[in-house]
Design a protein around this motif. Structure first.
Motif, PDB file in Angstrom:
ATOM      1  N   ILE A   1     -21.222  23.346  16.431  1.00 36.06           N
ATOM      2  CA  ILE A   1     -20.972  23.860  14.869  1.00 36.06           C
ATOM      3  C   ILE A   1     -21.785  24.233  14.462  1.00 36.06           C
ATOM      4  O   ILE A   1     -22.439  23.106  13.679  1.00 36.06           O
ATOM      5  CB  ILE A   1     -19.749  23.477  14.377  1.00 36.06           C
ATOM      6  CG1 ILE A   1     -18.192  22.763  15.267  1.00 36.06           C
ATOM      7  CG2 ILE A   1     -19.248  23.879  13.153  1.00 36.06           C
ATOM      8  CD1 ILE A   1     -17.109  24.780  15.005  1.00 36.06           C
ATOM      9  N   PRO A   2     -22.226  25.462  14.127  1.00 31.51           N
ATOM     10  CA  PRO A   2     -23.883  25.777  13.009  1.00 31.51           C
ATOM     11  C   PRO A   2     -23.558  25.720  11.456  1.00 31.51           C
ATOM     12  O   PRO A   2     -22.325  25.117  11.479  1.00 31.51           O
ATOM     13  CB  PRO A   2     -23.676  26.985  13.459  1.00 31.51           C
ATOM     14  CG  PRO A   2     -22.369  27.430  13.509  1.00 31.51           C
ATOM     15  CD  PRO A   2     -21.482  27.230  14.548  1.00 31.51           C
ATOM     16  N   GLU A   3     -24.335  24.882  11.079  1.00 33.01           N
ATOM     17  CA  GLU A   3     -24.332  24.402   9.312  1.00 33.01           C
ATOM     18  C   GLU A   3     -23.309  25.592   8.853  1.00 33.01           C
ATOM     19  O   GLU A   3     -24.245  26.671   8.869  1.00 33.01           O
ATOM     20  CB  GLU A   3     -25.559  24.617   9.662  1.00 33.01           C
ATOM     21  CG  GLU A   3     -26.255  23.867   7.614  1.00 33.01           C
ATOM     22  CD  GLU A   3     -27.392  23.173   7.045  1.00 33.01           C
ATOM     23  OE1 GLU A   3     -27.857  23.931   6.145  1.00 33.01           O
ATOM     24  OE2 GLU A   3     -27.965  23.327   8.354  1.00 33.01           O
ATOM     25  N   GLY A   4     -22.667  25.090   7.826  1.00 29.14           N
ATOM     26  CA  GLY A   4     -22.516  26.253   6.944  1.00 29.14           C
ATOM     27  C   GLY A   4     -21.213  26.901   7.632  1.00 29.14           C
ATOM     28  O   GLY A   4     -21.069  28.475   7.178  1.00 29.14           O
ATOM     29  N   THR A   5     -20.956  26.498   8.985  1.00 28.96           N
ATOM     30  CA  THR A   5     -19.374  27.324   9.066  1.00 28.96           C
ATOM     31  C   THR A   5     -18.122  27.555   7.949  1.00 28.96           C
ATOM     32  O   THR A   5     -17.654  26.535   7.496  1.00 28.96           O
ATOM     33  CB  THR A   5     -19.083  26.579  10.414  1.00 28.96           C
ATOM     34  OG1 THR A   5     -19.469  26.795  11.186  1.00 28.96           O
ATOM     35  CG2 THR A   5     -17.604  27.267  10.512  1.00 28.96           C
TER      36      THR A   5
ATOM     37  N   VAL B   1      -9.010  25.896  15.765  1.00 24.44           N
ATOM     38  CA  VAL B   1      -9.299  24.179  15.880  1.00 24.44           C
ATOM     39  C   VAL B   1      -9.877  23.066  14.316  1.00 24.44           C
ATOM     40  O   VAL B   1     -11.189  23.894  13.636  1.00 24.44           O
ATOM     41  CB  VAL B   1     -11.260  24.514  16.097  1.00 24.44           C
ATOM     42  CG1 VAL B   1     -11.694  22.684  16.374  1.00 24.44           C
ATOM     43  CG2 VAL B   1     -10.442  24.682  17.576  1.00 24.44           C
ATOM     44  N   PRO B   2      -8.820  22.499  13.903  1.00 20.97           N
ATOM     45  CA  PRO B   2      -9.438  22.229  12.967  1.00 20.97           C
ATOM     46  C   PRO B   2     -10.708  21.267  12.208  1.00 20.97           C
ATOM     47  O   PRO B   2     -11.195  20.229  13.871  1.00 20.97           O
ATOM     48  CB  PRO B   2      -8.212  21.151  12.336  1.00 20.97           C
ATOM     49  CG  PRO B   2      -7.901  20.670  13.775  1.00 20.97           C
ATOM     50  CD  PRO B   2      -8.570  21.887  14.945  1.00 20.97           C
ATOM     51  N   ILE B   3     -11.681  21.601  11.841  1.00 19.94           N
ATOM     52  CA  ILE B   3     -13.012  20.957  11.832  1.00 19.94           C
ATOM     53  C   ILE B   3     -12.641  19.918   9.808  1.00 19.94           C
ATOM     54  O   ILE B   3     -12.305  20.398   8.948  1.00 19.94           O
ATOM     55  CB  ILE B   3     -14.507  21.601  12.416  1.00 19.94           C
ATOM     56  CG1 ILE B   3     -14.137  22.794  10.854  1.00 19.94           C
ATOM     57  CG2 ILE B   3     -14.383  21.915  13.590  1.00 19.94           C
ATOM     58  CD1 ILE B   3     -15.655  23.339  10.635  1.00 19.94           C
ATOM     59  N   ASP B   4     -13.871  18.740  10.310  1.00 21.67           N
ATOM     60  CA  ASP B   4     -13.437  18.486   8.543  1.00 21.67           C
ATOM     61  C   ASP B   4     -15.013  19.039   7.941  1.00 21.67           C
ATOM     62  O   ASP B   4     -16.184  20.259   8.206  1.00 21.67           O
ATOM     63  CB  ASP B   4     -14.160  16.400   8.674  1.00 21.67           C
ATOM     64  CG  ASP B   4     -15.359  16.208   9.487  1.00 21.67           C
ATOM     65  OD1 ASP B   4     -16.488  17.188   9.290  1.00 21.67           O
ATOM     66  OD2 ASP B   4     -14.807  15.582  10.026  1.00 21.67           O
ATOM     67  N   PHE B   5     -14.999  18.665   6.563  1.00 27.41           N
ATOM     68  CA  PHE B   5     -15.463  19.270   5.529  1.00 27.41           C
ATOM     69  C   PHE B   5     -17.208  19.101   5.942  1.00 27.41           C
ATOM     70  O   PHE B   5     -17.744  20.079   5.534  1.00 27.41           O
ATOM     71  CB  PHE B   5     -15.286  19.082   4.396  1.00 27.41           C
ATOM     72  CG  PHE B   5     -16.152  19.550   3.060  1.00 27.41           C
ATOM     73  CD1 PHE B   5     -16.298  21.022   2.444  1.00 27.41           C
ATOM     74  CD2 PHE B   5     -17.416  18.917   2.366  1.00 27.41           C
ATOM     75  CE1 PHE B   5     -17.416  21.238   2.002  1.00 27.41           C
ATOM     76  CE2 PHE B   5     -17.986  18.872   1.683  1.00 27.41           C
ATOM     77  CZ  PHE B   5     -18.310  20.420   1.312  1.00 27.41           C
ATOM     78  N   PRO B   6     -17.412  18.156   6.008  1.00 27.20           N
ATOM     79  CA  PRO B   6     -19.022  17.536   6.366  1.00 27.20           C
ATOM     80  C   PRO B   6     -19.061  18.984   7.459  1.00 27.20           C
ATOM     81  O   PRO B   6     -20.622  18.636   7.495  1.00 27.20           O
ATOM     82  CB  PRO B   6     -18.875  15.710   7.286  1.00 27.20           C
ATOM     83  CG  PRO B   6     -18.360  15.743   5.285  1.00 27.20           C
ATOM     84  CD  PRO B   6     -16.612  16.498   6.130  1.00 27.20           C
ATOM     85  N   THR B   7     -18.824  18.399   8.462  1.00 30.17           N
ATOM     86  CA  THR B   7     -19.038  19.497   9.668  1.00 30.17           C
ATOM     87  C   THR B   7     -19.510  20.084   9.392  1.00 30.17           C
ATOM     88  O   THR B   7     -20.297  21.290  10.174  1.00 30.17           O
ATOM     89  CB  THR B   7     -18.391  18.639  11.150  1.00 30.17           C
ATOM     90  OG1 THR B   7     -17.622  17.819  11.525  1.00 30.17           O
ATOM     91  CG2 THR B   7     -18.756  19.657  12.441  1.00 30.17           C
ATOM     92  N   ALA B   8     -18.219  21.202   9.042  1.00 25.78           N
ATOM     93  CA  ALA B   8     -18.683  22.496   8.579  1.00 25.78           C
ATOM     94  C   ALA B   8     -19.591  23.391   7.774  1.00 25.78           C
ATOM     95  O   ALA B   8     -20.340  23.702   7.757  1.00 25.78           O
ATOM     96  CB  ALA B   8     -17.583  23.021   7.920  1.00 25.78           C
TER      97      ALA B   8
ATOM     98  N   LEU C   1     -22.486  21.070   7.193  1.00 25.21           N
ATOM     99  CA  LEU C   1     -23.963  20.659   7.978  1.00 25.21           C
ATOM    100  C   LEU C   1     -23.898  20.596   9.513  1.00 25.21           C
ATOM    101  O   LEU C   1     -24.664  20.255   9.928  1.00 25.21           O
ATOM    102  CB  LEU C   1     -24.001  18.958   7.741  1.00 25.21           C
ATOM    103  CG  LEU C   1     -24.298  17.722   6.681  1.00 25.21           C
ATOM    104  CD1 LEU C   1     -23.669  16.143   7.113  1.00 25.21           C
ATOM    105  CD2 LEU C   1     -24.999  17.886   5.531  1.00 25.21           C
ATOM    106  N   GLY C   2     -22.920  21.151  10.447  1.00 26.77           N
ATOM    107  CA  GLY C   2     -23.076  21.702  11.411  1.00 26.77           C
ATOM    108  C   GLY C   2     -22.469  20.367  12.838  1.00 26.77           C
ATOM    109  O   GLY C   2     -22.493  19.346  12.063  1.00 26.77           O
ATOM    110  N   GLY C   3     -22.869  20.945  13.793  1.00 27.20           N
ATOM    111  CA  GLY C   3     -22.195  19.213  14.791  1.00 27.20           C
ATOM    112  C   GLY C   3     -21.523  19.940  15.918  1.00 27.20           C
ATOM    113  O   GLY C   3     -22.063  21.100  15.686  1.00 27.20           O
TER     114      GLY C   3
END
Length: 379
Positions: A299-303, A273-280, A282-284
């Motif tokens: 997605i927890p903060e700081g993934t 699952v690719p996620i963008d840098f802000p989501t990784a 800040l979480g989301g």
């Protein structure tokens, strides 16, 4: 004393795969091998070892296994000779054994002058399935070119209204005895070629063979949870036997195509699952696919890249039973590309801000740098 069921001897189910049968035999062979058992246990161990070896020799051979499934020990009795199917009983071959069995069923038999029938060959069909169909189960139509029993003559090979005659050369035995000096040699009858009968007026449809070539359309029910390497047995859907003999079986070999998103490992499914840098950072929440629809993944903060998230019960229900597997999502943080000047400026500001916080924002990077410094200091 009657023999134990071969499947019971190896401790496997009747629909066990070749790999399962081989694994079971290896386990028993290691346990009961004579070299590993001495004293009072040696006799019993040797008996169990021979029993397991006999069962494996039959069940690991597709043709022998099919015969055993249909006729039990009568069709594959290894005590007929040292080699199981050949030798022993005055040189009785595999076809001789089947001749005895089928002769009783179809009114033949060597003594009665009937035809010595032979079981048809087993067939194999490679079936490709999507992962979705393999997991949920499906029903598919397949076309199989094969030999089928001639309807005109009913498989006898003789013209309708007539029947095969007992061979006058061998008197229905299928064998003739030739005297060569002091030796008497038994050979296959040259007139009937071992069948015991001859066809004086052959069927015009099959030309005396008792079977014709055609393409059959079959419906195959694929159970849920099958995987690459599994086989589905369709009993009696193989080639028709010679001169009215019973048909063989059709083995449908399953191959599951690669999936664009998921990778399967036994009962579990894996996906990236690719996620963008802000989501990784800040979480989301992300919407991720499963074979039964979409679900939300938190997605927890700081993934970090490589973090695994397990979604229980979203995998595969195994075809042989057991709990349903899980869907395991591996997160990959994607570095932004093709930045505008404004975006570059924002990232540069963020970088300076993070550097000002020391190691608390990037503990892994600072820990790694410390180990590198220590490495060069120790050299």
């Amino acid at each position: 004393m009657s023999k134990r069921d071969y499947y019971e001897v190896l401790g496997v189910a009747k629909n066990a795969s070749e790999a399962e049968i081989k694994k079971a035999y290896r386990r028993l062979a290691m346990k009961h091998h004579p070299d590993r058992n001495t004293g009072d246990k040696a006799v019993e161990a040797e008996k169990n070892f021979k029993e397991a070896k006999e069962a494996y020799e039959v069940l690991s051979d597709a043709q022998k296994r099919a015969a055993y499934d249909q006729f039990g020990h009568a069709g594959v009795d290894p005590s007929m000779g040292a080699g199981g199917f050949g030798g022993g009983r005055g040189g009785a071959s595999f076809s001789d054994i089947f001749g005895d069995v089928f002769g009783d069923i179809f009114g033949g038999g060597r003594g009665g002058g009937g035809s010595r029938v032979q079981r048809g060959a087993d067939l194999r069909y490679n079936l490709e399935l999507s992962l979705e169909d393999a997991v949920s189960g499906t029903s598919v139509k397949i076309k199989v070119p094969t030999w089928t029993k001639c309807d005109t003559c009913g498989g006898s090979g003789a013209k309708k209204g007539t029947s095969p005659k007992t061979c006058g050369t061998c008197q229905g035995a299928g064998q003739v005895r030739m005297q060569q000096g002091f030796f008497s040699v038994q050979q296959t009858c040259p007139t009937c070629r071992g069948r015991g009968t001859v066809i004086e007026d052959p069927c015009g449809t099959c030309r005396g063979q008792g079977r014709v070539q055609e393409t059959k359309t079959l419906s195959v029910k694929v159970p849920p949870g099958v995987d690459t390497g599994d086989r589905i047995r369709l009993q009696g859907e193989g080639e028709a036997g010679d001169h009215g003999g019973p048909p063989g079986d059709l083995y449908v070999q399953v191959h599951v195509r690669e999936h664009a998103i998921f990778t399967r490992d036994d009962s579990h499914l894996y996906c990236e699952v690719p996620i963008d840098f802000p989501t990784a950072a800040l979480g989301g929440e992300l919407e991720v696919p499963t074979l039964n629809g979409k679900v939300m993944l938190k997605i927890p903060e700081g993934t970090q890249t490589g973090k695994m998230f397990r979604m229980r019960g979203k995998g595969v229900k195994p075809v042989r039973g057991g709990p349903q597997g899980d869907l395991i999502c591996r997160v990959v943080v994607e570095t932004p590309v093709k930045l505008t000047d404004h975006q570059r400026d924002l990232l540069s500001q963020l970088h300076k801000s993070l550097q000002g916080g020391g190691s608390k924002h990037s503990p892994n990077a600072h820990s790694w740098l410390d180990r590198v410094k220590s490495f060069f200091t120790d050299i």
